[in-house]
Write an enzyme that holds these catalytic residues in place. Sequence first.
Site, short mmCIF file in Angstrom:
data_model
loop_
_atom_site.label_atom_id
_atom_site.label_comp_id
_atom_site.label_asym_id
_atom_site.label_seq_id
_atom_site.Cartn_x
_atom_site.Cartn_y
_atom_site.Cartn_z
CE LYS A 1 -6.46 -61.22 -31.05
NZ LYS A 1 -5.79 -62.03 -32.10
CE1 TYR B 1 -8.52 -66.59 -31.58
CE2 TYR B 1 -7.67 -66.32 -29.37
CZ TYR B 1 -8.03 -65.78 -30.59
OH TYR B 1 -7.91 -64.42 -30.81
CG PHE C 1 -0.88 -70.15 -34.88
CD1 PHE C 1 -2.02 -69.76 -34.21
CD2 PHE C 1 -0.96 -70.40 -36.25
CE1 PHE C 1 -3.23 -69.60 -34.87
CE2 PHE C 1 -2.17 -70.25 -36.93
CZ PHE C 1 -3.31 -69.85 -36.23
CB THR D 1 -4.43 -62.24 -39.73
OG1 THR D 1 -5.77 -62.56 -40.06
CG2 THR D 1 -4.00 -62.99 -38.48
NE ARG E 1 -5.88 -58.21 -36.28
CZ ARG E 1 -6.63 -59.25 -36.63
NH1 ARG E 1 -7.01 -59.41 -37.90
NH2 ARG E 1 -6.99 -60.14 -35.73
CG ASN F 1 -3.51 -60.17 -34.43
OD1 ASN F 1 -3.98 -60.34 -33.31
ND2 ASN F 1 -3.86 -60.90 -35.47
CG HIS G 1 -11.32 -62.03 -31.84
ND1 HIS G 1 -11.00 -63.11 -32.63
CD2 HIS G 1 -12.66 -62.07 -31.65
CE1 HIS G 1 -12.12 -63.79 -32.89
NE2 HIS G 1 -13.14 -63.18 -32.30
CD GLU H 1 -15.82 -65.32 -32.07
OE1 GLU H 1 -15.09 -66.06 -32.77
OE2 GLU H 1 -15.83 -64.08 -32.21
P1 IDP Z 1 -8.09 -63.39 -37.44
O1 IDP Z 1 -7.88 -62.99 -35.98
O2 IDP Z 1 -7.66 -62.32 -38.39
O3 IDP Z 1 -9.49 -63.90 -37.71
P2 IDP Z 1 -7.23 -66.19 -37.50
O4 IDP Z 1 -6.66 -66.87 -38.70
O5 IDP Z 1 -8.63 -66.55 -37.10
O6 IDP Z 1 -7.08 -64.60 -37.73
O7 IDP Z 1 -6.24 -66.49 -36.29
C1 IDP Z 1 -6.61 -66.22 -34.95
C2 IDP Z 1 -5.45 -65.55 -34.25
O8 IDP Z 1 -4.35 -66.46 -34.19
C3 IDP Z 1 -4.85 -64.33 -34.98
O9 IDP Z 1 -5.58 -63.13 -34.75
C4 IDP Z 1 -3.47 -64.27 -34.41
O10 IDP Z 1 -3.44 -63.72 -33.08
C5 IDP Z 1 -3.12 -65.75 -34.33
N1 IDP Z 1 -2.44 -66.23 -35.54
C6 IDP Z 1 -2.98 -66.42 -36.77
N2 IDP Z 1 -2.08 -66.88 -37.66
C7 IDP Z 1 -0.92 -66.98 -36.97
C8 IDP Z 1 0.41 -67.40 -37.32
O11 IDP Z 1 0.71 -67.77 -38.47
N3 IDP Z 1 1.34 -67.35 -36.30
C9 IDP Z 1 1.06 -66.95 -35.04
N4 IDP Z 1 -0.17 -66.56 -34.67
C10 IDP Z 1 -1.15 -66.56 -35.61
MG MG Z 2 -10.47 -65.58 -36.91
#
Ligand code: IDP
Ligand code: MG
Length: 142
Positions: free
Chosen positions: A10, A50, A58, A92, A103, A113, A116, A127
């Site tokens: 990212k 996304y 978010f 995450t 991470r 973070n 992905h 994807e």
């Molecule tokens: P993942 O990347 O671990 O699969 P997901 O729940 O699919 O997590 O969320 C996608 C992306 O959205 C995360 O990697 C992160 O960048 C962002 N994200 C997830 N939860 C939050 C949040 O509570 N606040 C802000 N950004 C978030």
């Molecule tokens: Mg995800």
Amino acid sequence: MKEQTLSIVKPDAVADGKFGSILQAIEDSGLRVVAARMLQLTRKQAEGFYEVHQERPFFGSLVEFMTSGPVIVSVLEGENAIPTYRKLMGATNPDEADEGTLRKRFAKDIEKNAVHGSDSAENAAIEIAYFFRAIDLVDRGI
Ligand code: IDP
Ligand code: MG
């Protein structure tokens, strides 16, 4: 089972100069990079990628972040590549990520973070096709 998964380094991690360390950790884990490219996502491309999160609070901020600078998209191949890479990534939220995970090492916060990784075989196929054609994938002999 041999699988493929989509990885994104990212914008936060690319800006920090960490994409080399991340790709190194991926290869050290036994996974193989079979395609890779640097690009800067447009708003439309980030929103499409996304799409499943479009109702989440978010979403707007996530799209803003993901378009804020270049990313490295890559396809990883190996034994159980999807769960193997998710494990290497860590949780995450980096505060909850295990020691040694990408991470834990490189993420700034729950949004910025660092990486992905696809979460299922179905999403990995979608994807990978979002960024790569079949002809872009090489044979690393695994
Ligand atoms: P993942 O990347 O671990 O699969 P997901 O729940 O699919 O997590 O969320 C996608 C992306 O959205 C995360 O990697 C992160 O960048 C962002 N994200 C997830 N939860 C939050 C949040 O509570 N606040 C802000 N950004 C978030
Ligand atoms: Mg995800």
